[in-house]
Design a protein around this motif. Sequence first.
Motif, short mmCIF file in Angstrom:
data_model
loop_
_atom_site.label_atom_id
_atom_site.label_comp_id
_atom_site.label_asym_id
_atom_site.label_seq_id
_atom_site.Cartn_x
_atom_site.Cartn_y
_atom_site.Cartn_z
N ASN A 49 20.32 -9.63 -29.96
CA ASN A 49 21.62 -9.66 -29.28
C ASN A 49 22.74 -10.18 -30.17
OD1 ASN A 49 20.38 -8.79 -26.87
ND2 ASN A 49 19.81 -10.89 -26.36
N ASP A 121 19.47 7.71 -23.32
CA ASP A 121 19.91 6.55 -22.53
C ASP A 121 18.98 6.34 -21.34
OD1 ASP A 121 22.13 4.59 -21.73
OD2 ASP A 121 21.90 5.83 -19.95
N GLN A 122 18.69 5.08 -21.06
CA GLN A 122 17.80 4.73 -19.96
C GLN A 122 18.52 3.93 -18.87
OE1 GLN A 122 14.60 5.88 -19.93
NE2 GLN A 122 15.15 6.95 -21.83
N GLU A 124 21.23 2.01 -19.53
CA GLU A 124 21.84 0.79 -20.08
C GLU A 124 23.13 1.07 -20.83
OE1 GLU A 124 20.37 2.55 -23.73
OE2 GLU A 124 19.59 2.49 -21.69
N HIS A 127 22.44 1.13 -25.55
CA HIS A 127 22.39 -0.11 -26.33
C HIS A 127 20.94 -0.36 -26.70
CE1 HIS A 127 26.58 -0.90 -25.47
NE2 HIS A 127 26.36 -0.82 -24.17
N ILE A 130 18.83 -3.49 -25.53
CA ILE A 130 18.49 -3.75 -24.12
C ILE A 130 17.97 -2.50 -23.42
CG2 ILE A 130 20.12 -5.67 -23.87
CD1 ILE A 130 22.01 -3.71 -22.40
N SER A 131 17.73 -1.41 -24.14
CA SER A 131 17.34 -0.15 -23.53
C SER A 131 15.92 -0.21 -22.97
CB SER A 131 17.44 0.99 -24.55
OG SER A 131 17.19 2.22 -23.92
N PRO A 132 15.74 0.03 -21.68
CA PRO A 132 14.40 -0.01 -21.09
C PRO A 132 13.43 0.94 -21.79
CG PRO A 132 16.06 0.01 -19.36
CD PRO A 132 16.78 0.25 -20.66
N ILE A 162 15.97 -1.25 -15.59
CA ILE A 162 17.15 -1.86 -14.96
C ILE A 162 17.10 -1.58 -13.46
CG2 ILE A 162 19.67 -1.78 -14.82
CD1 ILE A 162 19.64 -0.92 -17.79
N ASP A 220 28.24 -0.44 -15.34
CA ASP A 220 27.28 -0.40 -14.24
C ASP A 220 27.87 -0.92 -12.94
OD1 ASP A 220 27.45 -3.07 -14.82
OD2 ASP A 220 25.36 -3.29 -15.45
N ASP A 283 27.37 5.96 -25.40
CA ASP A 283 27.46 5.50 -24.02
C ASP A 283 28.41 6.35 -23.19
OD1 ASP A 283 30.04 4.69 -24.72
OD2 ASP A 283 29.75 2.59 -24.20
#
Length: 564
Positions: A49, A121-122, A124, A127, A130-132, A162, A220, A283
């Motif tokens: 992070n 993208d999942q 998120e 990113h 933090i992508s699941p 998420i 989100d 994104d």
Amino acid sequence: MIFLATLFSGLCAAAQSFSVTFPSALSAQPLDGRVLLVLSTDDSDEPRNQINDTPKTQMVFGVTVDGWKPGQPVTVDENAFGYPVRSLKDVPPGEYTVQAVLNKYETFHRADGKVIKLHMDQGEGQHWNISPGNLMSKPAKITLKAGGAAIAISLDKEIPPIPKAKDTKYIRHIKIQSAVLTKFWGRPMFLSAIVLVPAGFDEHADAHFPLIIFHDHFVDGFDDFRTEPPDPNLKPVYSDRFHLAGYNRIQQEEAYKFYQQWISPKFPRVLIVKIQHANPYYDDSYAVDSANVGPYGEAIETELIPAIEKQFRGLGTGWSRFVYGGSTGGWESLAVQIFYPDHYNGSFAACPDPIDFHEYTNIDLYDDKNAFYLYGAHKQVEQPSMRDYLGHTFITTKQINEYELALGDHGRSGEQFDIWQAVYGPVGKDGYPQPIFNKETGEIDHNVAEYWRQHYDLEHILETNWATLGPKLQGKIHIYVGSDDTYFLNNAVYRMEDFLKSTTNPPYDGEVTYGPRAEHCWNGDPTLPNAYSRLHYNTMYLPKILDRIEKTAPAGADLTSWRY
């Protein structure tokens, strides 16, 4: 002198490698992706992070993997592309916290016949940290030393999913599968939106509402809409970006004020929509059709917006739709107004991404030879990419592209220059975006620049097509930018303003306004400093929108059902 040079080299070159594996328990199948190894000297957060384009960034080193099998070691050594330190051999020996992440790639069989690998993208917002589903290791303390044995790292954790957002009284959600995007990408593709419905929406079932698209990066929720009073126990945090103490408290206060306005008796009853269109490159799709990213313009305009207006009772007409946003959202707001002039009745573009590629931030893509350097007779000067209003440079154009190269090759970083390249550019022979410039040397490809000019240079498109576009855009274009925009985005606005002021038959009849000493992303309120103005997108343009509706709504239009 030879002894000192040798000693210095030994002190500065760790020359130590890492051996990264993942267990079959997390995936029995081989994986593709980008292994990102992070070294940090800051214990305030996990290393994953702490990677960014600011001076505070920690170090990241990237290696692409294809068909990586469980238990098979991948070596991250001095050949891995690093940022802000170019190679592991240049990392000083010492104590660090290390963490590794696998940003997974999926194989896409596109409709154009190209087969490419990208991170999907999942939920998120693209990113990698933090992508699941991405794999990662636990942070671990290590000691780097010259000539040390390879350090073993196991990616034994998976980033969890998420939770699905829930509807509330005012915030609703919609998700559709896009037929045109599914066809383009060769797999199911979806578009989503967060809809802020007006007070009385459920009670006034016969009312239909104007629609306002608030273009933004992936979000989100409506963090600028808060139904609870500010948290009195919230510890104030200083914002480096806005040079402001307690900015988090101010955000809560302003979000609560907006809620109180939203439910007040005389507040305009409209729908405000934030679109979620994260994609395999970024994104956000930039809301236009693109050779690399796909027909997102068509998907949003012909699939998502009609679905929103049907479900949430939009008026469903061009005179009742408006767009606003800042930065990426500023470019999108202006672009969709230009590309779909009959779909919208006004665009309010704050601090837009470059709208004239003569000023691609501070690069002239058409006349400059290099994106990284300003050349003189006998010297070259590396050019800045970010600054504050006092002129302090935070990162150069060369450095920010090195940051992207560390995160991903073939334009797969998920960052700013790579998405501009993906949206605006043609497809390369390998199926990935054709580079606008060499990301290591900065040399500009002027053939690619010409493609950009004809397809996405908004000033050029307006100037070339004003005879047909002008009558459809008169009174609809509004642009706001700080005179000291962090990313030099005011430069392109100056050029756009020069053209707009020259228009006749018809004159553009809009506005271009600058915030003195304001950085990114000033949005037009001369009474507010930069940081505060960012919090007022949802209220400051509404009087102009209502005035425009009154002046342009056709005879017999519904001007009453939504006024309660």
